[in-house]
Design a protein around this motif. Structure first.
Motif, PDB file in Angstrom:
ATOM      1  N   ILE A 280     130.763  18.165 115.745  1.00 12.23           N
ATOM      2  CA  ILE A 280     129.547  18.468 116.501  1.00 12.23           C
ATOM      3  C   ILE A 280     128.987  17.187 117.099  1.00 12.23           C
TER       4      ILE A 280
ATOM      5  N   THR B 185     125.664  17.111 110.678  1.00 11.71           N
ATOM      6  CA  THR B 185     125.785  16.274 111.879  1.00 11.71           C
ATOM      7  C   THR B 185     124.973  15.008 111.725  1.00 11.71           C
TER       8      THR B 185
ATOM      9  N   PHE C  70     123.057  23.257 119.477  1.00 13.30           N
ATOM     10  CA  PHE C  70     122.469  23.840 118.274  1.00 13.30           C
ATOM     11  C   PHE C  70     121.871  25.219 118.532  1.00 13.30           C
TER      12      PHE C  70
ATOM     13  N   LEU D 165     124.826  27.379 118.136  1.00 10.45           N
ATOM     14  CA  LEU D 165     125.174  27.515 116.726  1.00 10.45           C
ATOM     15  C   LEU D 165     124.226  28.462 116.003  1.00 10.45           C
ATOM     16  N   TYR D 166     122.939  28.371 116.314  1.00 13.68           N
ATOM     17  CA  TYR D 166     121.960  29.270 115.692  1.00 13.68           C
ATOM     18  C   TYR D 166     122.190  30.717 116.115  1.00 13.68           C
TER      19      TYR D 166
ATOM     20  N   PHE E 159     124.653  22.919 109.429  1.00 13.55           N
ATOM     21  CA  PHE E 159     125.441  22.158 110.398  1.00 13.55           C
ATOM     22  C   PHE E 159     124.638  20.976 110.951  1.00 13.55           C
ATOM     23  N   ALA E 160     123.341  21.210 111.169  1.00 15.93           N
ATOM     24  CA  ALA E 160     122.487  20.130 111.676  1.00 15.93           C
ATOM     25  C   ALA E 160     122.410  18.985 110.665  1.00 15.93           C
TER      26      ALA E 160
ATOM     27  N   SER F 103     128.517  16.284 121.123  1.00 15.22           N
ATOM     28  CA  SER F 103     127.229  15.951 121.741  1.00 15.22           C
ATOM     29  C   SER F 103     127.369  14.834 122.780  1.00 15.22           C
TER      30      SER F 103
ATOM     31  N   ALA G 174     123.263  27.410 110.652  1.00 11.36           N
ATOM     32  CA  ALA G 174     123.249  26.320 111.631  1.00 11.36           C
ATOM     33  C   ALA G 174     122.400  25.156 111.146  1.00 11.36           C
TER      34      ALA G 174
END
Length: 293
Positions: A70, A59, A41, A44-45, A55-56, A74, A52
């Motif tokens: 993603i 996920t 992450f 991504l940020y 995206f979190a 992980s 991002a």
């Protein structure tokens, strides 16, 4: 309960089977996994900025292809963490987590093929009662399928390495009782699926079914002396549950279809879980016969 195959499987773990090493090794696995998530992450940020955050969320919900990929990525942290723990804490090669290579490949293929075939029959029977709902467009689903299969191999491989590989192997090297080296890793595995916000009144039923799956996978590892059978069992099971027909509201991001019911449906889902448990036992019984060496 020890078989000659399982005895050979745990042999590399015996020289450094102290409990403090097991605890330290498990801490290493968790720490590396969490660090890997943070790095994903953070990257991504740095690339996408505030996007991002979306995206979190994706996920966490696992409801889009991006979120699912993603999530799959992980699990590579758990793989690296397990390899590091075995190498540094237990002074042995990560290869020993798998068992003999030829056996791993053969057992994986046989196990996965059996689960796919019998689950196809299960889905045909299921279609009598429920009609799957379209999720991803077929062209997009098919385009993403190669990456999806790789991600699924990583996800299921990571979980098998941790629970049927590292924990079962190290506990088996220290204790003779299956209540410890079969049941304890299965309980830990089941606890990861505790999600009352998603499953509602079905939470403990799902946790119990997952723990039962863990016991069957642990027994396949015991019988074969390799990670292949349990990994193939897990991979093919998730192939149906994540890639083909996902339960609505539960890791649906890469599924071709979703069910017309959700994970918190207390009327229909318990019955289907019961049928699924029966099918798992049938598959396990067949595999036990096939792998009887």
């Amino acid at each position: 309960m020890f078989t000659p195959e399982f005895d050979a499987y745990v042999e590399p773990a015996k020289p450094h089977a102290q409990i403090w090493r097991l605890v330290l090794g498990f801490v290493v696995i968790v720490a590396v996994y969490l660090l890997f998530v943070v790095l994903i992450f953070a990257t991504l940020y740095s690339v996408f900025g505030d996007q991002a955050g979306q995206f979190a969320d994706e996920t966490a919900e696992a409801n889009t292809p991006t979120g699912m990929f993603i999530l799959f990525a992980s699990f590579a942290g758990a793989v690296f963490g397990t390899f590091l723990a075995v190498r540094v804490v237990h002074k042995r090669s990560p290869k020993t987590l798998f068992g003999p290579r030829a056996r791993v490949l053969n057992d994986f293929a046989v196990s996965a093929a059996a689960v796919v075939a019998l689950n196809a029959v299960f889905l045909l029977v299921l279609s009598i009662w429920v009609t799957p709902l379209p999720n991803l467009p077929f062209t997009l689903w098919l385009t993403l399928l190669p990456l999806t299969l790789i991600g699924l191999l990583i996800q299921t491989g990571a979980e098998e390495l941790v629970f049927r590989g590292y924990l079962q192997q190290q506990l088996g090297a220290r204790f003779r009782s299956p209540l410890i080296w079969m049941v304890l890793p299965s309980l830990l595995f089941a606890s990861l699926h505790y999600s009352p916000e998603t499953a509602g009144g079905n939470t403990w039923l799902i946790v119990g079914a997952t723990g039962f799956f863990g016991l069957l996978a642990a027994d396949l590892t015991r019988v074969t002396g390799s990670l292949g059978a349990a990994w193939g069992f897990h991979f093919a099971n998730n192939l149906w549950a994540i890639v083909f027909l996902a339960v609505d509201g539960n890791v649906t991001g890469l599924a071709l279809y979703v069910t017309p019911y959700s994970a918190d449906d207390t009327d229909l889902l318990p019955q289907l879980i019961g049928v699924d448990l029966v099918s798992m036992v049938v598959i396990w019984f067949i595999l036990r016969r096939v792998f009887h060496r």
